[in-house]
Write a protein that holds these residues in place. Structure first.
Motif, PDB file in Angstrom:
ATOM      1  N   GLU A  89      76.400  89.789 -48.962  1.00  0.00           N
ATOM      2  CA  GLU A  89      75.175  89.065 -50.687  1.00  0.00           C
ATOM      3  C   GLU A  89      75.840  90.668 -50.589  1.00  0.00           C
ATOM      4  O   GLU A  89      76.278  91.748 -50.482  1.00  0.00           O
ATOM      5  N   ASN A  90      75.597  90.423 -52.557  1.00  0.00           N
ATOM      6  CA  ASN A  90      76.150  91.474 -53.519  1.00  0.00           C
ATOM      7  C   ASN A  90      75.206  92.905 -52.943  1.00  0.00           C
ATOM      8  O   ASN A  90      74.102  92.498 -52.623  1.00  0.00           O
ATOM      9  N   VAL A 165      80.537  87.539 -54.416  1.00  0.00           N
ATOM     10  CA  VAL A 165      80.456  87.129 -55.301  1.00  0.00           C
ATOM     11  C   VAL A 165      79.494  87.208 -55.715  1.00  0.00           C
ATOM     12  O   VAL A 165      78.249  87.609 -56.366  1.00  0.00           O
ATOM     13  N   GLY A 166      79.487  88.168 -57.218  1.00  0.00           N
ATOM     14  CA  GLY A 166      78.876  88.345 -58.464  1.00  0.00           C
ATOM     15  C   GLY A 166      78.521  87.310 -59.168  1.00  0.00           C
ATOM     16  O   GLY A 166      77.795  86.386 -59.092  1.00  0.00           O
ATOM     17  N   ARG A 243      82.929  99.231 -54.634  1.00  0.00           N
ATOM     18  CA  ARG A 243      82.718  98.667 -56.037  1.00  0.00           C
ATOM     19  C   ARG A 243      83.786  98.109 -56.513  1.00  0.00           C
ATOM     20  O   ARG A 243      85.016  98.658 -56.942  1.00  0.00           O
ATOM     21  N   ILE A 244      83.797  97.167 -56.930  1.00  0.00           N
ATOM     22  CA  ILE A 244      84.839  95.888 -57.487  1.00  0.00           C
ATOM     23  C   ILE A 244      83.943  95.946 -59.147  1.00  0.00           C
ATOM     24  O   ILE A 244      83.240  95.321 -58.517  1.00  0.00           O
ATOM     25  N   THR A 245      84.949  96.134 -59.976  1.00  0.00           N
ATOM     26  CA  THR A 245      84.802  95.925 -61.414  1.00  0.00           C
ATOM     27  C   THR A 245      86.140  95.213 -61.670  1.00  0.00           C
ATOM     28  O   THR A 245      87.157  95.206 -61.494  1.00  0.00           O
ATOM     29  N   VAL A 246      85.494  93.962 -62.489  1.00  0.00           N
ATOM     30  CA  VAL A 246      86.573  92.916 -63.530  1.00  0.00           C
ATOM     31  C   VAL A 246      85.708  92.795 -64.933  1.00  0.00           C
ATOM     32  O   VAL A 246      84.953  92.461 -65.431  1.00  0.00           O
ATOM     33  N   VAL A 252      80.776  94.014 -58.482  1.00  0.00           N
ATOM     34  CA  VAL A 252      80.044  93.776 -56.939  1.00  0.00           C
ATOM     35  C   VAL A 252      80.296  95.087 -55.799  1.00  0.00           C
ATOM     36  O   VAL A 252      81.028  96.210 -56.158  1.00  0.00           O
ATOM     37  N   SER A 253      79.088  94.939 -54.851  1.00  0.00           N
ATOM     38  CA  SER A 253      79.503  95.981 -54.729  1.00  0.00           C
ATOM     39  C   SER A 253      79.109  95.389 -52.654  1.00  0.00           C
ATOM     40  O   SER A 253      77.705  95.475 -52.869  1.00  0.00           O
ATOM     41  N   VAL A 254      79.560  96.449 -52.075  1.00  0.00           N
ATOM     42  CA  VAL A 254      78.902  96.745 -50.590  1.00  0.00           C
ATOM     43  C   VAL A 254      79.391  98.265 -49.950  1.00  0.00           C
ATOM     44  O   VAL A 254      80.342  98.554 -50.102  1.00  0.00           O
TER      45      VAL A 254
END
Ligand code: OOG
Ligand code: MG
Length: 258
Positions: A89-90, A165-166, A243-246, A252-254
């Motif tokens: 989960e995000n 997945v965001g 944290r991942i940004t597109v 999304v982050s974990v």
């Protein structure tokens, strides 16, 4: 294929290694495994997950960018199967205990709206998509030292382990030329762009459709397809937040437990 270890034995070894988070020796060090047989091992191994109650929820594409190919020393596009048990989960927290030596990488995900399989154009592939999202993959090779040859990684479900997945966005948003970043504890550790994914992430979906047909299945409505990492992957460390940004799709982050 040698008689000493059948494909079914390798499938048990790959599945157990993933299930119990144990590193194993590369198969190709002891067995002359070809890529077609490696995909059979992957299928047999995934059948064991299904027999335990897991469900296939998608497909992941791997080694679709030069950065990833260079990092692992394998330069062929590969694919793997995603199960519901791999969903992270995000904004959740994960424990390193569930993995051997996990890494995280920024990706783009698509959700399939209408079944897709076979040779399709980029616009036909796009027409089958009902949503696009920023995503991250947690990959975890079950092989010691994260070292493998092409057949090893394919047999090991292409290192599939977890995916985040965001928010789903409208599929009419362009997927190409989007900046992608991976931050660890607020610091950018990898940065790239979505066109690193086969020149255009949509072409990764075209490949997924072709490879699914070659393997005898369709991408199903509701399935998620992870289109592949755009940068090198980064090892997960206890206590850190990623944290991942597109660009234009979201983030999304974990968090990894201490
Ligand atoms: C193989 C899986 C590659 C990607 O996005 O390129 C992959 C690995 O690096 O272990 O998931
Ligand atoms: Mg990946």
């Amino acid at each position: 294929m040698t008689d000493s270890r059948s494909l079914a034995d390798l499938a048990v070894a790959a599945d157990d290694a993933a299930r119990y988070a144990n590193a194993i020796a590369q198969f190709t060090h002891s067995v002359p495994l070809d890529v077609a047989d490696a995909y059979r091992v992957q299928a047999l191994s995934f059948e064991r997950r299904v027999a335990r109650g897991e469900q296939q929820v998608g497909m992941k594409m791997g080694l679709t960018s030069k950065a990833k190919m260079a990092q692992v020393g394998v330069d062929e596009v590969i694919w793997g199967r995603l199960s519901d048990a791999m969903i992270v989960e995000n904004l959740s927290e994960i424990s390193l205990d569930a993995y051997v030596h996990p890494r995280i990488e920024p990706e783009v995900a698509v959700r399939i709206g209408t079944a897709l399989s076979g040779d399709v154009s980029a616009s036909q592939a796009l027409a089958a998509v009902s949503g696009v999202a920023a995503a991250a993959e947690i990959i975890d090779s079950r092989f010691e030292n994260f070292s493998f040859a092409l057949a090893d990684v394919v047999a090991d479900n292409s290192s599939s382990s977890g995916f985040i997945v965001g928010e789903w966005c409208d599929p009419s948003l362009p997927l190409n030329h989007l900046a992608m970043t991976l931050e660890c504890d607020g610091e950018v550790v990898e940065a790239g762009a979505s066109d690193a994914i086969l020149g255009d992430p949509l072409l990764s979906l075209v490949e997924a459709s072709r490879m699914a047909a070659a393997a005898g299945f369709e991408l199903q409505p509701g399935w998620i397809v992870m289109l592949g990492g755009a940068t090198a992957a980064v090892p997960l460390a206890a206590g850190s937040t990623y944290r991942i940004t597109v660009e234009s799709l979201g983030e999304v982050s974990v968090r990894v437990a201490k």
